[in-house]
Design an enzyme around this catalytic site. Structure first.
Site, PDB file in Angstrom:
ATOM      1  N   LYS A 185       0.770  -1.262  -0.139  1.00  0.00           N
ATOM      2  CA  LYS A 185      -0.022  -0.011  -0.133  1.00  0.00           C
ATOM      3  C   LYS A 185       0.862   1.196  -0.111  1.00  0.00           C
ATOM      4  O   LYS A 185       1.787   1.272   0.716  1.00  0.00           O
ATOM      5  CB  LYS A 185      -1.054  -0.061   1.325  1.00  0.00           C
ATOM      6  CG  LYS A 185      -2.166   1.057   1.331  1.00  0.00           C
ATOM      7  CD  LYS A 185      -2.623   1.016   2.535  1.00  0.00           C
ATOM      8  CE  LYS A 185      -3.864   2.098   2.516  1.00  0.00           C
ATOM      9  NZ  LYS A 185      -4.750   1.792   3.800  1.00  0.00           N
ATOM     10  N   SER A 187     -10.153   0.397   7.113  1.00  0.00           N
ATOM     11  CA  SER A 187      -9.686   0.305   5.641  1.00  0.00           C
ATOM     12  C   SER A 187      -9.012  -0.935   5.225  1.00  0.00           C
ATOM     13  O   SER A 187      -8.682  -1.241   4.095  1.00  0.00           O
ATOM     14  CB  SER A 187      -8.603   1.423   5.428  1.00  0.00           C
ATOM     15  OG  SER A 187      -9.290   2.446   5.264  1.00  0.00           O
ATOM     16  N   SER A 206      -9.837   2.311   2.706  1.00  0.00           N
ATOM     17  CA  SER A 206      -8.651   2.888   1.789  1.00  0.00           C
ATOM     18  C   SER A 206      -7.949   2.147   0.930  1.00  0.00           C
ATOM     19  O   SER A 206      -7.488   2.451   0.002  1.00  0.00           O
ATOM     20  CB  SER A 206      -7.960   3.973   2.643  1.00  0.00           C
ATOM     21  OG  SER A 206      -7.226   3.032   3.606  1.00  0.00           O
TER      22      SER A 206
HETATM   23  N1  GLN Z   1     -13.298   5.178   5.855  1.00  0.00           N
HETATM   24  C1  GLN Z   1     -12.578   5.343   7.144  1.00  0.00           C
HETATM   25  C2  GLN Z   1     -12.426   6.846   6.661  1.00  0.00           C
HETATM   26  O1  GLN Z   1     -12.521   7.291   5.805  1.00  0.00           O
HETATM   27  C3  GLN Z   1     -11.732   4.596   7.475  1.00  0.00           C
HETATM   28  C4  GLN Z   1     -10.532   4.747   6.688  1.00  0.00           C
HETATM   29  C5  GLN Z   1      -9.086   4.031   7.232  1.00  0.00           C
HETATM   30  O2  GLN Z   1      -9.513   2.924   7.977  1.00  0.00           O
HETATM   31  N2  GLN Z   1      -8.018   4.317   6.895  1.00  0.00           N
HETATM   32  O3  GLN Z   1     -11.900   7.355   7.730  1.00  0.00           O
END
Ligand code: GLN
Length: 490
Positions: A78, A182, A158
């Site tokens: 990632k 995410s 994400s």
């Molecule tokens: N979807 C969540 C956010 O937008 C979690 C993102 C994440 O876990 N990095 O904050």
């Protein structure tokens, strides 16, 4: 050679050990697959030369009998993990040309164990999002499509690039991070396995910070066993991260396949949310039935503060983000836009370098931390966070692990929720609780909906008890017999 990309990580490691093929062959097969799948936009940087060099070094080590536990296995990273000498962007314009002079601890651990890097994977900008649509490099397309449909779906976010790459056989496994879901929501949307370990299991050093009290690294993999193998390598104490736990890492693979007989599994009534598709409720019931068959005792539990988790998360995470992202000032690294004076340089750099969602988080975060609102919002959210953790503490007196759906829907269409931040934030309703409480949570594919899209179940464990989580996941994986793959259209 395309058969080589179909292997699981475990299968590939066994094949390498048996000398059925070399790491160079295995890596080349993946490089070819990555090139042929550029339409998915999962990789934003391919590093084929580096990959082949690492693969050749791995083959040489193996020939000398010095192979590590992941030796020769090609992985994706990632693009939130700093990789020495290899561009790391967090999928933002502000870091578009940032080349770190250091390697994150998690990726260092993987390379120490012999893994091979194929390239850097797409994500929501600074890991803020649930659909991969906030990426400066454009969204990732989910390899899965609905039955008889050409509609492009999100792989979730994400870690959308990580999940899509694993689902499309563009790597044997990938690193990911999870601040509010995410790792797990993208895993659920793509029919892959993802685990966010206990806060502190994996070092955050060299991972671009979003919300430091919630961020955790973890793997996305093809199977539960593969996830355990990867987490073994990624975990461990690191003196460079003061929140990293100085505690032994058990061999997580030993827990996969272990009997779950006699385990008490909690089913929280608050996770039955309005408007949840009947198919997700059905999948949850299937999971309960499989675990009962395997000898578990199912216990209805209550986590009464669950409904406050999402609002608390969307105060704590932006608050920490606004503080963490203050470092992007155009002075120290990354983008710099010109201006008449220092303030104008800051303003111009940040205005042009951050995307809209990142700006929204910074604005919310700054607001909830400002004098006059700090007590009303930030402090209140911290109190709610404590209550949520206490709900789980109470649950652990009655159960050994908790079973829930991972996400309230299957993968949705690209563009469908992107103009409605609240609808997007609702994706995280089942996942943010574990981040707020610091607990391990794993998502695994357990079935398909009527449209042929994968659905995930989540297992939440006690602090540091990833072992039980892996055992329960192994039992569900075996019972569900989920072997579906996306039809190759790319
Ligand atoms: N979807 C969540 C956010 O937008 C979690 C993102 C994440 O876990 N990095 O904050």
């Amino acid at each position: 050679m395309s058969a080589l990309t179909k292997l699981t990580l475990k299968g590939a490691l066994d094949g390498l050990a048996a000398k059925d093929f070399t790491s160079v062959e295995l890596t080349q097969a993946h490089i070819d697959a990555v090139e042929a799948a550029r339409g998915l936009n999962a990789y934003i940087l391919e590093t084929p030369e580096k990959a082949l060099e690492m693969a050749a070094a791995s083959d040489a080590r193996r020939a000398k009998g010095e192979a590590g536990v992941l030796d020769g296995a090609p992985l994706g990273v990632k693009d939130l993990f700093c990789t020495k000498g290899v561009r790391t962007t967090a999928c933002s314009k502000i870091l578009e040309n940032f080349v770190p002079g250091y390697e994150s601890t998690v990726t260092s651990n993987l390379w120490r164990d012999g893994a091979v890097m194929l390239g850097k994977l797409n994500l929501d900008q600074f890991a803020m999002g649930s659909s991969n649509e906030t990426s400066y490099f454009g969204p990732v397309t989910n390899p899965w499509r609905g039955k008889g449909s050409n509609k492009a779906l999100t792989p979730g976010g994400s870690s959308g690039g990580s999940a899509a790459a694993v689902a499309a056989d563009l790597c044997l496994g990938a690193t990911a991070t999870d601040t509010g879901g995410s790792i797990r929501q993208p895993a659920a949307f793509t029919g892959t396995v993802g685990i966010k370990p206990t806060y502190g299991r994996c070092s955050r050093w060299g991972v671009v910070a979003f919300a430091s009290s919630l961020d955790q690294a973890g793997p996305i993999a093809k199977t539960v066993e593969d996830a355990a193998l990867l987490l073994n390598s990624m975990s461990g104490h690191d003196e460079k991260d003061s929140t990293s736990l100085d505690i032994a890492v058990p061999d997580f693979t030993q827990f996969v396949g272990k009997s779950v007989k006699g385990l008490r599994i909690g089913v929280p009534k608050e996770y039955r949310v309005d408007g949840m598709p009947a198919e997700i409720e059905k999948l949850w019931q299937d999971g309960i039935a499989w675990l009962k068959d395997a000898g578990c005792e199912i216990v209805e539990i209550s986590l009464p503060h669950t409904k406050y988790a999402l609002p608390a998360y969307y105060i704590v995470a932006p608050a920490e983000a606004s503080s963490n992202l203050a470092r992007y000032d155009g002075m120290r690294f990354g983008l710099r836009e010109d201006g008449a004076n220092l303030t104008e340089i800051y303003e111009n750099t940040r205005a042009s370098g951050f995307g809209d969602e990142v700006k929204r988080r910074i604005l919310i975060g700054t607001y909830v931390l400002s004098a006059g609102y700090y007590d009303a919002y930030y402090l209140k959210a911290l109190k709610v966070r404590r209550r949520i953790a206490e709900d789980f503490d109470n649950a652990w007196t009655k159960v050994d692990a908790i079973l829930t759906p991972t996400a309230p829907s299957a993968a949705f269409g690209l563009g469908e929720n992107s103009n409605d931040p609240i609808a997007m934030y609702l994706n995280d309703v089942f996942t943010v609780t574990t981040n707020l409480a610091g607990l391990p949570g794993l998502s695994l594919p357990a079935g398909l909906d009527a449209n042929g899209l994968p659905l995930g179940l989540q297992i939440i464990g006690k602090p540091l008890d990833e072992g039980t989580v892996f055992s329960v996941a192994g039992a569900i994986e075996k019972a569900a017999g989920f072997t579906a793959k996306a039809d190759k259209w790319w």
